[in-house]
Design a protein around this motif. Structure first.
Motif, PDB file in Angstrom:
ATOM      1  N   ALA A 119       4.497  81.792 106.788  1.00 53.12           N
ATOM      2  CA  ALA A 119       4.764  80.956 107.962  1.00 53.12           C
ATOM      3  C   ALA A 119       5.024  79.515 107.563  1.00 53.12           C
ATOM      4  O   ALA A 119       5.896  78.840 108.128  1.00 53.12           O
ATOM      5  N   GLU A 120       4.274  79.022 106.574  1.00 51.73           N
ATOM      6  CA  GLU A 120       4.461  77.634 106.131  1.00 51.73           C
ATOM      7  C   GLU A 120       5.817  77.462 105.445  1.00 51.73           C
ATOM      8  O   GLU A 120       6.487  76.434 105.621  1.00 51.73           O
ATOM      9  N   LEU A 121       6.222  78.458 104.685  1.00 52.72           N
ATOM     10  CA  LEU A 121       7.534  78.377 104.043  1.00 52.72           C
ATOM     11  C   LEU A 121       8.657  78.394 105.074  1.00 52.72           C
ATOM     12  O   LEU A 121       9.630  77.637 104.981  1.00 52.72           O
ATOM     13  N   LEU A 122       8.532  79.282 106.080  1.00 50.56           N
ATOM     14  CA  LEU A 122       9.555  79.332 107.126  1.00 50.56           C
ATOM     15  C   LEU A 122       9.583  78.054 107.947  1.00 50.56           C
ATOM     16  O   LEU A 122      10.642  77.626 108.426  1.00 50.56           O
ATOM     17  N   ALA A 123       8.425  77.434 108.111  1.00 51.21           N
ATOM     18  CA  ALA A 123       8.371  76.165 108.846  1.00 51.21           C
ATOM     19  C   ALA A 123       9.196  75.098 108.138  1.00 51.21           C
ATOM     20  O   ALA A 123       9.807  74.236 108.780  1.00 51.21           O
ATOM     21  N   ALA A 124       9.223  75.158 106.801  1.00 49.90           N
ATOM     22  CA  ALA A 124      10.031  74.192 106.057  1.00 49.90           C
ATOM     23  C   ALA A 124      11.511  74.360 106.382  1.00 49.90           C
ATOM     24  O   ALA A 124      12.273  73.388 106.423  1.00 49.90           O
ATOM     25  N   LEU A 125      11.908  75.613 106.631  1.00 48.74           N
ATOM     26  CA  LEU A 125      13.291  75.853 107.060  1.00 48.74           C
ATOM     27  C   LEU A 125      13.529  75.306 108.459  1.00 48.74           C
ATOM     28  O   LEU A 125      14.521  74.628 108.720  1.00 48.74           O
ATOM     29  N   ASP A 126      12.599  75.626 109.378  1.00 52.74           N
ATOM     30  CA  ASP A 126      12.757  75.191 110.764  1.00 52.74           C
ATOM     31  C   ASP A 126      12.825  73.672 110.868  1.00 52.74           C
ATOM     32  O   ASP A 126      13.559  73.121 111.687  1.00 52.74           O
ATOM     33  N   GLN A 127      12.029  72.998 110.039  1.00 49.88           N
ATOM     34  CA  GLN A 127      11.989  71.529 110.085  1.00 49.88           C
ATOM     35  C   GLN A 127      13.089  70.900 109.234  1.00 49.88           C
ATOM     36  O   GLN A 127      13.170  69.681 109.113  1.00 49.88           O
ATOM     37  N   ARG A 128      13.909  71.752 108.631  1.00 50.77           N
ATOM     38  CA  ARG A 128      15.036  71.305 107.808  1.00 50.77           C
ATOM     39  C   ARG A 128      14.591  70.443 106.633  1.00 50.77           C
ATOM     40  O   ARG A 128      15.299  69.522 106.203  1.00 50.77           O
ATOM     41  N   LEU A 129      13.404  70.774 106.116  1.00 46.07           N
ATOM     42  CA  LEU A 129      12.935  70.098 104.917  1.00 46.07           C
ATOM     43  C   LEU A 129      13.625  70.658 103.679  1.00 46.07           C
ATOM     44  O   LEU A 129      13.664  70.017 102.625  1.00 46.07           O
ATOM     45  N   VAL A 130      14.123  71.855 103.813  1.00 45.63           N
ATOM     46  CA  VAL A 130      14.857  72.500 102.733  1.00 45.63           C
ATOM     47  C   VAL A 130      15.953  73.349 103.370  1.00 45.63           C
ATOM     48  O   VAL A 130      15.793  73.861 104.476  1.00 45.63           O
ATOM     49  N   GLY A 131      17.086  73.462 102.689  1.00 43.17           N
ATOM     50  CA  GLY A 131      18.202  74.251 103.214  1.00 43.17           C
ATOM     51  C   GLY A 131      18.240  75.630 102.597  1.00 43.17           C
ATOM     52  O   GLY A 131      18.228  75.769 101.363  1.00 43.17           O
ATOM     53  N   LEU A 132      18.274  76.651 103.416  1.00 44.90           N
ATOM     54  CA  LEU A 132      18.332  78.023 102.929  1.00 44.90           C
ATOM     55  C   LEU A 132      19.531  78.219 102.004  1.00 44.90           C
ATOM     56  O   LEU A 132      19.443  78.883 100.967  1.00 44.90           O
ATOM     57  N   LEU A 133      20.661  77.628 102.367  1.00 46.23           N
ATOM     58  CA  LEU A 133      21.886  77.848 101.608  1.00 46.23           C
ATOM     59  C   LEU A 133      21.871  77.169 100.243  1.00 46.23           C
ATOM     60  O   LEU A 133      22.720  77.453  99.396  1.00 46.23           O
ATOM     61  N   ASP A 134      20.894  76.278 100.014  1.00 43.02           N
ATOM     62  CA  ASP A 134      20.814  75.575  98.733  1.00 43.02           C
ATOM     63  C   ASP A 134      19.863  76.243  97.750  1.00 43.02           C
ATOM     64  O   ASP A 134      19.734  75.789  96.611  1.00 43.02           O
ATOM     65  N   LEU A 135      19.185  77.308  98.181  1.00 50.74           N
ATOM     66  CA  LEU A 135      18.222  77.963  97.312  1.00 50.74           C
ATOM     67  C   LEU A 135      18.940  78.715  96.191  1.00 50.74           C
ATOM     68  O   LEU A 135      19.993  79.325  96.422  1.00 50.74           O
ATOM     69  N   PRO A 136      18.422  78.695  94.979  1.00 50.67           N
ATOM     70  CA  PRO A 136      19.116  79.295  93.823  1.00 50.67           C
ATOM     71  C   PRO A 136      19.447  80.768  94.003  1.00 50.67           C
ATOM     72  O   PRO A 136      20.487  81.228  93.544  1.00 50.67           O
ATOM     73  N   ARG A 137      18.567  81.530  94.662  1.00 51.81           N
ATOM     74  CA  ARG A 137      18.797  82.966  94.801  1.00 51.81           C
ATOM     75  C   ARG A 137      19.697  83.317  95.969  1.00 51.81           C
ATOM     76  O   ARG A 137      20.196  84.439  96.057  1.00 51.81           O
ATOM     77  N   TYR A 138      19.885  82.372  96.887  1.00 54.14           N
ATOM     78  CA  TYR A 138      20.585  82.711  98.126  1.00 54.14           C
ATOM     79  C   TYR A 138      22.099  82.545  97.960  1.00 54.14           C
ATOM     80  O   TYR A 138      22.589  81.515  97.514  1.00 54.14           O
ATOM     81  N   GLY A 139      22.842  83.572  98.381  1.00 54.26           N
ATOM     82  CA  GLY A 139      24.296  83.477  98.456  1.00 54.26           C
ATOM     83  C   GLY A 139      25.025  83.620  97.143  1.00 54.26           C
ATOM     84  O   GLY A 139      26.245  83.462  97.099  1.00 54.26           O
ATOM     85  N   ARG A 140      24.308  83.919  96.059  1.00 50.61           N
ATOM     86  CA  ARG A 140      24.932  84.085  94.747  1.00 50.61           C
ATOM     87  C   ARG A 140      24.493  85.422  94.175  1.00 50.61           C
ATOM     88  O   ARG A 140      23.291  85.714  94.131  1.00 50.61           O
ATOM     89  N   SER A 141      25.424  86.215  93.708  1.00 53.00           N
ATOM     90  CA  SER A 141      25.082  87.524  93.167  1.00 53.00           C
ATOM     91  C   SER A 141      24.097  87.377  92.011  1.00 53.00           C
ATOM     92  O   SER A 141      24.284  86.534  91.123  1.00 53.00           O
ATOM     93  N   GLN A 142      23.068  88.205  92.031  1.00 52.50           N
ATOM     94  CA  GLN A 142      22.046  88.166  90.993  1.00 52.50           C
ATOM     95  C   GLN A 142      22.245  89.270  89.959  1.00 52.50           C
ATOM     96  O   GLN A 142      21.374  89.531  89.126  1.00 52.50           O
ATOM     97  N   HIS A 143      23.404  89.933  90.007  1.00 51.28           N
ATOM     98  CA  HIS A 143      23.698  91.012  89.082  1.00 51.28           C
ATOM     99  C   HIS A 143      25.201  91.047  88.839  1.00 51.28           C
ATOM    100  O   HIS A 143      25.984  90.499  89.618  1.00 51.28           O
ATOM    101  N   THR A 144      25.598  91.691  87.771  1.00 49.52           N
ATOM    102  CA  THR A 144      27.016  91.831  87.466  1.00 49.52           C
ATOM    103  C   THR A 144      27.591  93.044  88.188  1.00 49.52           C
ATOM    104  O   THR A 144      26.859  93.903  88.687  1.00 49.52           O
ATOM    105  N   TYR A 145      28.916  93.120  88.206  1.00 44.57           N
ATOM    106  CA  TYR A 145      29.579  94.269  88.820  1.00 44.57           C
ATOM    107  C   TYR A 145      29.244  95.545  88.045  1.00 44.57           C
ATOM    108  O   TYR A 145      29.064  96.609  88.631  1.00 44.57           O
ATOM    109  N   THR A 146      29.134  95.434  86.728  1.00 41.34           N
ATOM    110  CA  THR A 146      28.766  96.598  85.908  1.00 41.34           C
ATOM    111  C   THR A 146      27.380  97.099  86.279  1.00 41.34           C
ATOM    112  O   THR A 146      27.141  98.309  86.376  1.00 41.34           O
TER     113      THR A 146
END
Length: 727
Positions: A119-146
């Motif tokens: 809940a505290e982590l999600l609150a950081a999103l709601d309060q815009r203290l951190v951007g979901l789209l800027d997180l290292p794991r978000y929106g970038r493939s974490q594996h190769t096509y192979t």
């Protein structure tokens, strides 16, 4: 022209002029690769490749394979965000929390009492203290096509998998000429890509004799090529025809929808354009009525043509006088004056001098006219029917068929496939009026249809909407005109979007709006909601670098989807638009549950459509479940304006639902209607069944042609349906 272009456009392979040899091994390899992409070479194509010298055979095989793979979107590696998709997709919020925890909490602190709660982590999103789209794991493939391929079992072949034939054609010159003639002689306007292809072909095929060029935009493209080559302008009979030529010659918009910056014309070109304007105005001063609609563009054109240098063309100079303010009442203006007086009979009589305009005004005339005036309208209609293009007749026929009752929503579409919706406040037309007008139009169409002794029609093609304009569709593979319906075969429907950015980071978001039987909101699947109603989203990718770009999928188990209508949409969240990216497409695959396979399997692709509209929200199609549980796809090919950035399915769900309802409840004029008119004209019509042996040449009408047809058979397939529409 390169052979690959011919193959992509026609699925016909130009014959190679190379020396004879033993290319049998190459032919076998080519056929095996084609099968993996859902294609099959016909016997004569395999024989041709087998008879070539091995090097030439390999060159031809490479062209064939590359062309068909690109046609279905198999030219790039489609790497889904979640490696095990459609399995292993987490709950949306749980995934967000895991991304936040990985980015914000040190590994040694995770699980300790001091670690922040979910809940505290999600609150950081709601309060815009951190951007979901800027997180290292978000929106970038974490594996190769192979690694993605290794996580999926091999696709199990099925008799339901698509098999599309690739045929042997004539020489490259013959195929190029045939394609040029098909585009130039089209009875319906071409799409943007086809117009550009026609312009390219006109440079090399300009001397080819044509039976006629009925569409003005096509004519302007050919005349622009002729202007550059010093050939005379042909079939120019309005001042707008000349304006179109100047726009095309300047690299502008031949449809006149957008302004054009005119280039500097040579003196020879200026003389040709001025002479054409002079001939048009000499034929009747009423031709000047079109100038005011595009006054600014004619002013700019006049600045470049220098009319004062051509005293021998005094009537051409009048065009630019009108553009600068000289009053001229157009034919449409006289008709509007008659409408304003309530004299609808007079308005109809005036419009007999503009047959196309009268037919397009038919609803307005019949809607407001009393009984005596309606008789005058029908009399005027009788006078002009033979002078109106078949495309306009079919368009008006379709329109009238939907005027017995107000539409659920009145949908307007532009040439750029933008759509907007409003309430239908028009009073309906009386049934007897609709019937009389439709009977007159059908009689004219029957008189114009080519006489065919025997027609063999695939039942699947009968529900396809007539392609009344290439601007109501997109380029691609197995793409049908707006309003066309086709049955979905298989247990799982998986639709996808792929894009590749050109200059800046671009984020497209594939989403699906779920609607109930009354078109009410029933849920949505998108980057904010990975699962709903049985549908599953493959994960959000936020950039699409060359060469492979990015691909997102939505999986739809058809037997368990909790919705009656599913409306896919592609939202531009940030970056380049659909007409700016290097590549942009939408398509769908079907398969059975036990077939396994990777997220993208070329031979399960049923259709792939480009997305090149100017809006920021694309609505390619809608899927609907019938009362018997079967699913159909209806093509939309539409775009909503949306916002410059941050478009989401939640924000446009109301307008999308209204738009889908308006289009799905509309009756489209289909291929089946023209087939019935052919039957009425005396053509013997029989239904095609796979395996049927034909005893002589016929006209075959179908989605695809079977491998063996009698010599002399005329073949009309789904990509050539405009050949059915009379000129």
């Amino acid at each position: 022209m390169h052979a690959r272009t011919i193959i992509t456009r026609t699925l016909r392979v130009p014959r190679s002029p190379a020396a004879a040899g033993d290319g049998a091994a190459v032919a076998r390899q080519m056929d095996a690769v084609l099968a993996g992409a859902g294609f099959k070479a016909t016997g004569d194509l395999l024989e041709h490749v087998s008879g070539l010298q091995p090097g030439a055979a390999m060159d031809l095989a490479v062209d064939v394979v590359a062309a068909v793979r690109e046609l279905v979107g198999d030219h790039v590696a489609h790497n889904a965000y979640f490696r095990d998709f459609p399995h292993g997709v987490p709950d949306t919020v749980e995934f967000w929390v895991s991304c936040l925890r990985d980015a914000l909490v040190a590994p040694h602190a995770r699980g300790s009492a001091a670690a922040p709660t979910d809940a505290e982590l999600l609150a950081a999103l709601d309060q815009r203290l951190v951007g979901l789209l800027d997180l290292p794991r978000y929106g970038r493939s974490q594996h190769t096509y192979t690694e993605l391929l290794a996580a999926h079992d091999e696709l199990i072949p099925s008799v339901k998998d698509r098999v599309t034939l690739v045929r042997l054609g004539g020489t490259l010159a013959e195929e190029t000429t045939a394609l040029y003639r098909a585009l130039a002689e089209s009875t319906t306007p071409l799409g943007e890509a086809d117009l550009q292809l026609l312009a390219d072909l006109a440079d090399t095929c300009g001397e080819v004799e044509l039976d006629g060029v009925p569409v003005r935009e096509n004519r302007a493209v050919l005349n622009a090529a002729g202007l550059a080559a010093g050939r005379p302008l042909l079939a120019v009979d309005t001042v707008l025809d000349v304006l179109r030529v100047a726009c095309q010659a300047s690299g502008g918009d031949v449809s006149l929808a957008e302004p054009t910056k005119f280039r500097s014309f040579t003196r020879r070109e200026r003389r040709a354009l001025m002479a054409a304007l002079d001939r048009v105005v000499t034929s009747g001063e009423g031709k000047l009525g079109d100038v005011a609609r595009f006054a600014n563009r004619f002013k700019r054109l006049g600045e470049g043509l220098h009319p004062h240098e051509f005293d021998q063309f005094p009537h051409a100079a009048e065009v630019f006088e009108v553009a600068r303010g000289r009053a001229v009442t157009s034919l449409a203006g006289w008709a509007e004056l008659a409408f304003a007086r309530g004299d609808h009979a007079a308005a109809a009589n005036i419009l007999t001098d503009a047959p196309g305009m009268l037919m397009r005004s038919l609803d307005r005339l019949l809607r407001h006219a009393d009984a005596p005036a309606r008789d005058a309208v029908f009399e005027a209609m009788t006078q002009v029917l033979g002078k109106v293009s078949g495309r306009v007749l079919c368009s008006v026929r379709e329109h009238l068929a939907n005027r017995a009752a107000p539409d659920a929503a009145r949908v307007f579409t532009t040439r750029t496939r933008r759509a907007w919706v409003t309430d239908d406040t028009r009073p309906p037309l009386p049934g007897e009026v609709i019937t009389q007008a439709c009977v007159m139009i059908d009689a004219e169409l029957i008189a114009r249809l080519p006489r065919r002794e025997r027609l063999v029609a695939d039942p699947a093609v009968l529900s396809v909407a007539l392609p009344l304009s290439g601007k109501a569709t997109e380029d691609g593979f197995a793409v049908l005109p707006r309003g066309s319906r086709s049955r979905i075969e298989g247990e799982v429907l998986r639709f996808f979007t792929h894009w590749c950015q050109a200059r800046q980071r671009t984020d497209f978001d594939l989403s699906a709006l779920l609607l109930d039987a009354e078109f009410r909101y029933a849920g949505q699947v998108s980057w904010t909601n990975y699962r709903d109603g049985g549908a599953v989203y493959s994960g959000d990718l936020r950039q699409a670098l060359a060469p492979d770009g990015a691909t997102e999928f939505i999986d739809l188990p058809l037997g368990s989807v909790d919705a009656t209508y599913v409306v896919p949409q592609v939202n531009v969240y940030s970056g380049e638009g659909f007409d700016e990216v290097a590549e942009s497409m939408f398509g769908w695959m079907t398969r059975d549950h036990d077939q396994a396979g990777a997220p993208f399997e070329a031979r399960t692709v049923r259709t792939r459509s480009d997305m090149r509209g100017t809006g920021r929200v694309a609505l390619p199609a809608v899927f609907a479940r019938g009362e018997d549980g079967t699913w159909t796809a209806t093509w939309l090919h539409l775009y909503l304006s949306g916002h410059p950035n941050f478009n989401r399915v939640e924000e446009n769900r109301v307008s999308t639902a209204v738009l889908a309802r308006g289009l799905l409840q509309r009756d489209y004029l289909t291929v089946g209607h023209l087939v019935e008119l052919m039957r009425a004209a005396g053509t013997e019509v029989t239904a095609w069944e796979p395996g049927t042996e034909l005893d002589g040449p016929v006209t075959f009408l179908g989605m695809h042609a079977p491998e063996t047809l009698p010599d002399g058979t005329e073949v009309i397939t789904s990509d050539r349906l405009n050949q059915l529409i009379p000129a």
